[in-house]
Design an enzyme around this catalytic site. Structure first.
Site, mmCIF file in Angstrom:
data_model
loop_
_atom_site.group_PDB
_atom_site.id
_atom_site.type_symbol
_atom_site.label_atom_id
_atom_site.label_comp_id
_atom_site.label_asym_id
_atom_site.label_seq_id
_atom_site.Cartn_x
_atom_site.Cartn_y
_atom_site.Cartn_z
ATOM 1 N N TYR A 42 2.533 11.042 -36.976
ATOM 2 C CA TYR A 42 3.334 11.299 -38.177
ATOM 3 C C TYR A 42 4.636 10.503 -38.173
ATOM 4 O O TYR A 42 5.615 10.874 -38.805
ATOM 5 C CB TYR A 42 3.633 12.796 -38.301
ATOM 6 C CG TYR A 42 2.414 13.613 -38.646
ATOM 7 C CD1 TYR A 42 2.029 13.778 -39.967
ATOM 8 C CD2 TYR A 42 1.647 14.198 -37.650
ATOM 9 C CE1 TYR A 42 0.910 14.517 -40.294
ATOM 10 C CE2 TYR A 42 0.519 14.929 -37.957
ATOM 11 C CZ TYR A 42 0.150 15.094 -39.290
ATOM 12 O OH TYR A 42 -0.970 15.822 -39.606
ATOM 13 N N SER A 43 4.648 9.379 -37.474
ATOM 14 C CA SER A 43 5.873 8.617 -37.260
ATOM 15 C C SER A 43 6.330 7.889 -38.520
ATOM 16 O O SER A 43 5.602 7.059 -39.077
ATOM 17 C CB SER A 43 5.657 7.607 -36.132
ATOM 18 O OG SER A 43 6.730 6.704 -36.067
ATOM 19 N N ASN A 44 7.554 8.155 -38.940
ATOM 20 C CA ASN A 44 8.140 7.392 -40.039
ATOM 21 C C ASN A 44 8.439 5.960 -39.634
ATOM 22 O O ASN A 44 8.538 5.075 -40.482
ATOM 23 C CB ASN A 44 9.411 8.078 -40.542
ATOM 24 C CG ASN A 44 9.100 9.206 -41.501
ATOM 25 O OD1 ASN A 44 7.966 9.371 -41.940
ATOM 26 N ND2 ASN A 44 10.101 10.002 -41.812
#
Length: 282
Positions: A42-44
């Site tokens: 879920y890394s921005n």
């Protein structure tokens, strides 16, 4: 700058500066034909690198922690739609991603010309990008505050501060004493020197990265701020003001690096510490 109006501030004034630090970190990292970086599911940071690659015509490779899960979540789907090639490392190997052994293996697999960007994007080039922020603040201030995940934003802000100002970083993870060394290391790599105008407060992690408490949840609901980074910084600032840590008349700039987000629980099961990257979707 937007002033935060709260009677508890007394004679201390707090101003919010909204600034997305992802483009700043990437600005001086885009002079490559191929770019590989790391992140959680879920890394921005993964999302931002993929988007920058699409915009600038750079081939991007995202090394994702853990196993592949199909269908892809919205963050990874967006990254793939931007043209990013996704690959995966098991957690044991991922913990060693910074070692020469793993990076040599990645270059062997993806090509010796690939540029490797650390998880979270904090390197010397990112520091130089973040150092431009203080010069863009037009109002007068005494202290500038930011959340700290990997240390790159604080390292750059400190380096770019005018004389007489100081910076305070608020660590968002538990056991973050190592971050002081990281900030100094990043400054040395970027400028071959360090600055003494900064400090890191370790008291407002609320249990750890992406963790929360009922007290913090009430604060988030009241101020409608991003929960993983910004809420902890603002809570810390207001609490320190109540304790008298800032002299009356002090003008504080708080760097707001994200927009309000849904909870981690609503986004999916946590996947482990992601070096300062939110796991929840905005």
């Amino acid at each position: 700058m937007e002033e935060l109006l709260d009677p508890e501030l007394g004679e201390v004034r707090v101003f919010l500066v909204h600034d997305d630090n992802k483009p700043r970190k990437l600005k001086h990292n885009l002079g490559h034909r191929r770019l590989l970086t790391f992140g959680g599911a879920y890394s921005n940071h993964i999302r931002a690198v993929a988007e920058a690659g699409r915009r600038h015509g750079i081939e991007t490779i995202g090394v994702i922690r853990g196993e592949e899960h199909l269908p892809l979540n919205p963050v990874l789907s967006y990254a793939a739609a931007c043209g990013m090639t996704l690959t995966y490392l098991d957690r044991a190997a991922y913990r060693r991603k910074h070692t020469r052994e793993v990076q040599d293996w990645l270059r062997e697999r993806w090509g010796g010309d690939v540029a490797i960007l650390p998880e979270g994007g904090s390197n010397a080039a990112a520091v130089r990008g973040c150092a431009e922020l203080p010069g863009e603040i037009t109002g007068d201030y005494d202290v500038i505050c930011c959340p700290v995940g990997t240390g790159g934003t604080l390292a750059g802000i400190s380096a770019g501060l005018p004389e007489g100002r100081r910076a305070i970083g608020f660590a968002v993870l538990k056991g973050a004493g190592f971050l002081a060394g990281e900030v100094a290391r990043l400054q040395r790599e970027a400028y071959r020197r360090t600055w003494s105008n900064w400090e890191i407060n370790l008291d407002y992690h609320f249990g750890g990265y992406a963790k929360s408490t009922p007290d913090l949840e009430r604060f988030i609901a009241k101020y409608q701020v991003e929960r993983t980074y910004v809420a902890k910084m603002l809570y810390g600032i207001l609490d320190l003001v109540r304790q008298g840590a800032f002299a009356p008349g002090t003008r504080i700039v708080a760097v707001v690096t994200g927009q309000p987000s849904t909870s981690v629980a609503a986004c999916g099961a946590p996947t482990g510490f992601d070096s300062g990257e939110p796991r929840c979707l905005r």
